[in-house]
Design an enzyme around this catalytic site. Sequence first.
Site, PDB file in Angstrom:
ATOM      1  N   TYR A 108      -9.352  15.502  -5.232  1.00 40.12           N
ATOM      2  CA  TYR A 108      -8.598  14.818  -6.294  1.00 40.12           C
ATOM      3  C   TYR A 108      -7.743  15.850  -7.059  1.00 40.12           C
ATOM      4  O   TYR A 108      -6.548  15.630  -7.290  1.00 40.12           O
ATOM      5  CB  TYR A 108      -9.571  14.121  -7.248  1.00 40.12           C
ATOM      6  CG  TYR A 108      -8.913  13.365  -8.376  1.00 40.12           C
ATOM      7  CD1 TYR A 108      -8.365  12.106  -8.174  1.00 40.12           C
ATOM      8  CD2 TYR A 108      -8.856  13.897  -9.671  1.00 40.12           C
ATOM      9  CE1 TYR A 108      -7.772  11.397  -9.218  1.00 40.12           C
ATOM     10  CE2 TYR A 108      -8.266  13.207 -10.716  1.00 40.12           C
ATOM     11  CZ  TYR A 108      -7.727  11.957 -10.499  1.00 40.12           C
ATOM     12  OH  TYR A 108      -7.133  11.265 -11.530  1.00 40.12           O
ATOM     13  N   ASN A 143       0.876  -1.171   0.000  1.00 36.56           N
ATOM     14  CA  ASN A 143       0.000   0.000   0.000  1.00 36.56           C
ATOM     15  C   ASN A 143       0.914   1.222   0.000  1.00 36.56           C
ATOM     16  O   ASN A 143       1.522   1.554   1.020  1.00 36.56           O
ATOM     17  CB  ASN A 143      -0.877  -0.033   1.251  1.00 36.56           C
ATOM     18  CG  ASN A 143      -1.794   1.168   1.322  1.00 36.56           C
ATOM     19  OD1 ASN A 143      -1.603   2.162   0.615  1.00 36.56           O
ATOM     20  ND2 ASN A 143      -2.794   1.091   2.165  1.00 36.56           N
ATOM     21  N   VAL A 144       1.007   1.885  -1.157  1.00 38.82           N
ATOM     22  CA  VAL A 144       2.005   2.956  -1.288  1.00 38.82           C
ATOM     23  C   VAL A 144       1.618   4.225  -0.523  1.00 38.82           C
ATOM     24  O   VAL A 144       2.388   5.176  -0.485  1.00 38.82           O
ATOM     25  CB  VAL A 144       2.331   3.276  -2.771  1.00 38.82           C
ATOM     26  CG1 VAL A 144       3.077   2.134  -3.419  1.00 38.82           C
ATOM     27  CG2 VAL A 144       1.089   3.665  -3.565  1.00 38.82           C
ATOM     28  N   ASN A 200       2.023   5.600 -10.587  1.00 41.29           N
ATOM     29  CA  ASN A 200       0.714   5.554 -11.244  1.00 41.29           C
ATOM     30  C   ASN A 200      -0.442   5.334 -10.257  1.00 41.29           C
ATOM     31  O   ASN A 200      -1.565   5.761 -10.510  1.00 41.29           O
ATOM     32  CB  ASN A 200       0.730   4.424 -12.289  1.00 41.29           C
ATOM     33  CG  ASN A 200      -0.661   4.041 -12.722  1.00 41.29           C
ATOM     34  OD1 ASN A 200      -1.270   4.697 -13.562  1.00 41.29           O
ATOM     35  ND2 ASN A 200      -1.196   2.967 -12.131  1.00 41.29           N
TER      36      ASN A 200
HETATM   37  P1  NAP Z   1      -7.925   2.247 -11.742  1.00 40.04           P
HETATM   38  O1  NAP Z   1      -8.339   1.478 -12.939  1.00 40.04           O
HETATM   39  O2  NAP Z   1      -8.895   2.544 -10.675  1.00 40.04           O
HETATM   40  O3  NAP Z   1      -6.632   1.518 -11.104  1.00 40.04           O
HETATM   41  C1  NAP Z   1      -6.007   2.064  -9.975  1.00 40.04           C
HETATM   42  C2  NAP Z   1      -4.771   1.280  -9.660  1.00 40.04           C
HETATM   43  O4  NAP Z   1      -4.102   1.952  -8.577  1.00 40.04           O
HETATM   44  C3  NAP Z   1      -5.080  -0.133  -9.199  1.00 40.04           C
HETATM   45  O5  NAP Z   1      -4.124  -1.019  -9.751  1.00 40.04           O
HETATM   46  C4  NAP Z   1      -4.925  -0.053  -7.677  1.00 40.04           C
HETATM   47  O6  NAP Z   1      -4.422  -1.247  -7.102  1.00 40.04           O
HETATM   48  C5  NAP Z   1      -3.845   1.014  -7.559  1.00 40.04           C
HETATM   49  N1  NAP Z   1      -3.814   1.655  -6.244  1.00 40.04           N
HETATM   50  C6  NAP Z   1      -4.679   2.549  -5.721  1.00 40.04           C
HETATM   51  N2  NAP Z   1      -4.293   2.922  -4.486  1.00 40.04           N
HETATM   52  C7  NAP Z   1      -3.156   2.211  -4.213  1.00 40.04           C
HETATM   53  C8  NAP Z   1      -2.284   2.144  -3.102  1.00 40.04           C
HETATM   54  N3  NAP Z   1      -2.502   2.867  -1.995  1.00 40.04           N
HETATM   55  N4  NAP Z   1      -1.204   1.318  -3.169  1.00 40.04           N
HETATM   56  C9  NAP Z   1      -0.948   0.581  -4.277  1.00 40.04           C
HETATM   57  N5  NAP Z   1      -1.753   0.618  -5.373  1.00 40.04           N
HETATM   58  C10 NAP Z   1      -2.848   1.418  -5.331  1.00 40.04           C
HETATM   59  O7  NAP Z   1      -7.350   3.683 -12.177  1.00 40.04           O
HETATM   60  P2  NAP Z   1      -6.649   4.173 -13.528  1.00 40.04           P
HETATM   61  O8  NAP Z   1      -7.668   4.870 -14.325  1.00 40.04           O
HETATM   62  O9  NAP Z   1      -5.837   3.104 -14.124  1.00 40.04           O
HETATM   63  O10 NAP Z   1      -5.703   5.315 -12.914  1.00 40.04           O
HETATM   64  C11 NAP Z   1      -4.299   5.187 -12.802  1.00 40.04           C
HETATM   65  C12 NAP Z   1      -3.723   6.570 -12.523  1.00 40.04           C
HETATM   66  O11 NAP Z   1      -4.071   7.454 -13.591  1.00 40.04           O
HETATM   67  C13 NAP Z   1      -4.283   7.219 -11.253  1.00 40.04           C
HETATM   68  O12 NAP Z   1      -3.255   7.921 -10.592  1.00 40.04           O
HETATM   69  C14 NAP Z   1      -5.324   8.180 -11.793  1.00 40.04           C
HETATM   70  O13 NAP Z   1      -5.552   9.260 -10.908  1.00 40.04           O
HETATM   71  C15 NAP Z   1      -4.670   8.624 -13.073  1.00 40.04           C
HETATM   72  N6  NAP Z   1      -5.619   9.176 -14.036  1.00 40.04           N
HETATM   73  C16 NAP Z   1      -6.638   8.403 -14.531  1.00 40.04           C
HETATM   74  C17 NAP Z   1      -7.529   8.979 -15.441  1.00 40.04           C
HETATM   75  C18 NAP Z   1      -8.682   8.218 -16.024  1.00 40.04           C
HETATM   76  O14 NAP Z   1      -9.505   8.842 -16.722  1.00 40.04           O
HETATM   77  N7  NAP Z   1      -8.794   6.918 -15.813  1.00 40.04           N
HETATM   78  C19 NAP Z   1      -7.368  10.318 -15.836  1.00 40.04           C
HETATM   79  C20 NAP Z   1      -6.333  11.048 -15.313  1.00 40.04           C
HETATM   80  C21 NAP Z   1      -5.461  10.474 -14.414  1.00 40.04           C
HETATM   81  P3  NAP Z   1      -5.325  -2.359  -6.327  1.00 40.04           P
HETATM   82  O15 NAP Z   1      -6.589  -2.526  -7.123  1.00 40.04           O
HETATM   83  O16 NAP Z   1      -4.428  -3.560  -6.345  1.00 40.04           O
HETATM   84  O17 NAP Z   1      -5.550  -1.838  -4.941  1.00 40.04           O
END
Ligand code: NAP
Length: 243
Positions: free
Chosen positions: A152, A60-61, A87
């Site tokens: 956020y 848990n980062v 990420n």
């Molecule tokens: P996602 O599908 O919800 O996946 C989130 C990932 O982050 C999961 O693998 C989760 O791991 C991991 N995670 C969350 N909290 C954690 C923690 N405390 N320690 C370790 N791992 C953690 O989200 P995503 O869309 O791929 O987003 C990835 C990044 O891109 C995020 O930083 C998000 O803010 C950014 N982003 C996304 C979007 C978008 O439209 N999707 C747009 C802009 C920015 P577990 O499931 O194993 O816990």
Amino acid sequence: MNKVIIVTGASRGIGRNIAYNLAINGYTVIANYNNSEQEALKLKDELKEQGIEIDIFKANVSKRSEVEKLVDFVIKKYNKIDVLINNAGIAQSKLFLDITDEDFEQMLKNNLYSVFYTSQETIKYMIKEHKGSIINISSMYGKIGASCEVHYSVSKAGIDGMTKALAKELGPSNIRVNSIAPGAIDTDMNKNLTEEDWKKLIEETPLTRKGYPIDITRCVKWLIEDEFTTGQIISVDGGIVIS
Ligand code: NAP
């Protein structure tokens, strides 16, 4: 040895796509996950079927002690870290007046403190090697703000501030620090968006489509091999934010 790369939050969404593609391209990948063990194991197995080994590591980062364990594992096994991809992140949609102290703290812990912890724990090894690259995944909302996502937006603006300041501090140590600011990407994070929501977002997007994790991965791959870009917040959003 190939570049050793930590990808945080690699069990799902953008992080998974980054980890998968970097591994396919011959990099040594340590895929971090927290809750989604089955998804992380599936990623490892899918790659194994193609003859590619990666490490998966639960941490848990948002907790310093778990980040220490992750970095210790990588250093003991590979003796270096070339690239850190921050990420992992969470999102939450709430009216500003409904955001509790706990919501605010959780958001900053998961999205911003995590980057502080992983960067501090990793940079000491990069400094020894006199090289390294940190790639932070922030968001277009760190730049332009999102209604009902104030906490956020704050966390992502914080990442961008850290990126710029750290790039200045670490440039003389040959360590580059950049952010990628994605637009709306089709992942679990956006599973609550309706067809109508997506339609509106696409209308605002000059490239007239939604984003996919591979769009972010392409930029990550370029940043890994680049040698003269630092302190930048790179929008990968189909043109939603043009400044
Ligand atoms: P996602 O599908 O919800 O996946 C989130 C990932 O982050 C999961 O693998 C989760 O791991 C991991 N995670 C969350 N909290 C954690 C923690 N405390 N320690 C370790 N791992 C953690 O989200 P995503 O869309 O791929 O987003 C990835 C990044 O891109 C995020 O930083 C998000 O803010 C950014 N982003 C996304 C979007 C978008 O439209 N999707 C747009 C802009 C920015 P577990 O499931 O194993 O816990």
